[in-house]
Design an enzyme around this catalytic site. Sequence first.
Site, short mmCIF file in Angstrom:
data_model
loop_
_atom_site.label_atom_id
_atom_site.label_comp_id
_atom_site.label_asym_id
_atom_site.label_seq_id
_atom_site.Cartn_x
_atom_site.Cartn_y
_atom_site.Cartn_z
CD GLU A 71 -6.85 52.16 -47.70
OE1 GLU A 71 -6.49 51.75 -48.84
OE2 GLU A 71 -6.53 53.26 -47.24
CB SER A 123 -6.11 56.05 -52.59
OG SER A 123 -6.08 55.44 -51.32
O1 LIG Z 1 -3.21 57.64 -37.00
C1 LIG Z 1 -3.88 57.79 -37.96
N1 LIG Z 1 -4.81 56.88 -38.30
C2 LIG Z 1 -5.58 57.02 -39.39
N2 LIG Z 1 -5.48 58.07 -40.20
C3 LIG Z 1 -4.56 58.98 -39.89
C4 LIG Z 1 -3.73 58.88 -38.79
N3 LIG Z 1 -2.90 59.90 -38.77
C5 LIG Z 1 -3.24 60.64 -39.80
N4 LIG Z 1 -4.23 60.09 -40.47
C6 LIG Z 1 -4.94 60.64 -41.59
O2 LIG Z 1 -4.56 60.05 -42.79
C7 LIG Z 1 -4.64 61.02 -43.79
C8 LIG Z 1 -3.47 60.84 -44.66
O3 LIG Z 1 -3.67 59.66 -45.37
P1 LIG Z 1 -2.63 58.48 -45.40
O4 LIG Z 1 -1.28 58.91 -44.96
O5 LIG Z 1 -3.21 57.35 -44.62
O6 LIG Z 1 -2.60 58.22 -46.95
P2 LIG Z 1 -3.23 57.05 -47.83
O7 LIG Z 1 -4.40 56.50 -47.08
O8 LIG Z 1 -3.61 57.72 -49.11
O9 LIG Z 1 -2.12 56.05 -47.98
C9 LIG Z 1 -4.67 62.35 -43.07
O10 LIG Z 1 -5.96 62.89 -43.21
C10 LIG Z 1 -4.52 62.04 -41.67
O11 LIG Z 1 -5.42 62.77 -40.88
CA LIG Z 2 -5.03 55.97 -44.93
#
Ligand SMILES: O=c1[nH]cnc2c1ncn2[C@@H]1O[C@H](COP(=O)(O)OP(=O)(O)O)[C@@H](O)[C@H]1O
Ligand SMILES: [Ca+2]
Length: 422
Positions: free
Chosen positions: A166, A198
Amino acid sequence: KTPKPLAFSSFSFVLSHLNREMWFQDFFPPNMCPINAKDNTFYGIMFDAGSTGTRIHIYTFVQKSPENLPELEGEIFESVKPGLSAYADQPEKGAETVKRLLDMAIDAVPPHLWKKTPVVLKATAGLRLLSEEKAQSLLLEVREVFEESPFLVPEDSVSIMDGSYEALGAALSMMLFAGQLSGQNQHTVGTLDLGGASTQITFLPQFEETLKETPGDFLTSFEMFNSTYKLYTHSYLGFGLKAARLAILGALNVEAVDGQMFRSSCLPKQLEAEWHFGGMKYRYGGNKEGETGFKPCYLEVLKVVEGKLHQPDEIRGRSFYAFSYYYDRAVDTNLIDYEQGGVLEVRDFERKAEEVCDNMEKYNSASPFLCMDLVYITALLKEGFGFRDNTLLQLTKKVNNVETSWTLGATFHLLQSLGITY
Ligand SMILES: O=c1[nH]cnc2c1ncn2[C@@H]1O[C@H](COP(=O)(O)OP(=O)(O)O)[C@@H](O)[C@H]1O
Ligand SMILES: [Ca+2]
């Protein structure tokens, strides 16, 4: 000294500066070199199954002539909330959300290219935190949706992505945008991503010292354009913004959360509310009797980050691109413009945290977590990673109308490994 914005060069500019022969060998195996290709467009579909939402990125690449390099022409993007992990107990329903997004790709990609267009889903921290069994049944359902679609389904097309991949994808995206792969100028690109569950840090170390002092599992090599790049990259599970809220409240890994009230000096004094996250219900509130505000909050947050992260010396004097929640919270507090993004210093987050935490009544229309989130971001940067107060952060959401996400880098890598072109 006022911070100077880091310049982006366009994707096509980047590609035109690559060594063309090298490019062709890597991206087009010799027997696939497209001579006399009339149509010149190809596609890649990447799903980002994040902890808070699922997103589809349909990238279009164009090769204007055989001797020219393919250029990223554009991106079609759509997202849904909540993320797949919210469907832990209803995997078919989860897969249904993916299917609805994939239907967009059916409209976007011309039928004669469906079979040459790979579709891949990579899940991030949300699924990493589920039990193996629940995560696997979700992935299995999604895989069926892919198999029933007309697209190219590569081996391992649906998976939980390794955290370092990632980070690598994010770094590669930025390198593509910023022209770093042209060989000489490898020093500027570092990325910081703050998700829900994360957080990732990635950069190309410049000093031998850094490589020597870094634990082996923080270093990843990858091949691109006939060069090997050694990246410092790490994903910290449980250090996303939402997971951090739970940790700060002391509600992480607590068995019987039902009925328990979690209090924090980072929340408005009179607040009492409920929060649903990762399939659990938490009751939380402010320190009714005790202290609230920046100072006590910082001390609370410090316990969660201090000494928990590896601090490479080299990053102190460098600037980083920052995405996701870094961006969102900077927008929420008017530190940057939603459309434009901007350049901030680490201390800008700290100043804003002080202002919000010491005047919570003034910010009561915002999220009750605004103070906590800003303090966490400040502490993560300063005490977690060890950045200086004046370390520059380039907050970027889009470059040339394309989302700055790990997905572009990952798609690029995928197309290259499949030898896909027109
Ligand atoms: O379309 C997108 N692309 C990339 N990041 C996004 C998108 N929509 C929201 N985010 C961002 O991703 C963050 C949430 O993290 P995510 O849901 O990806 O969790 P994770 O990376 O911990 O699995 C928020 O800050 C949000 O702004
Ligand atoms: Ca993410």
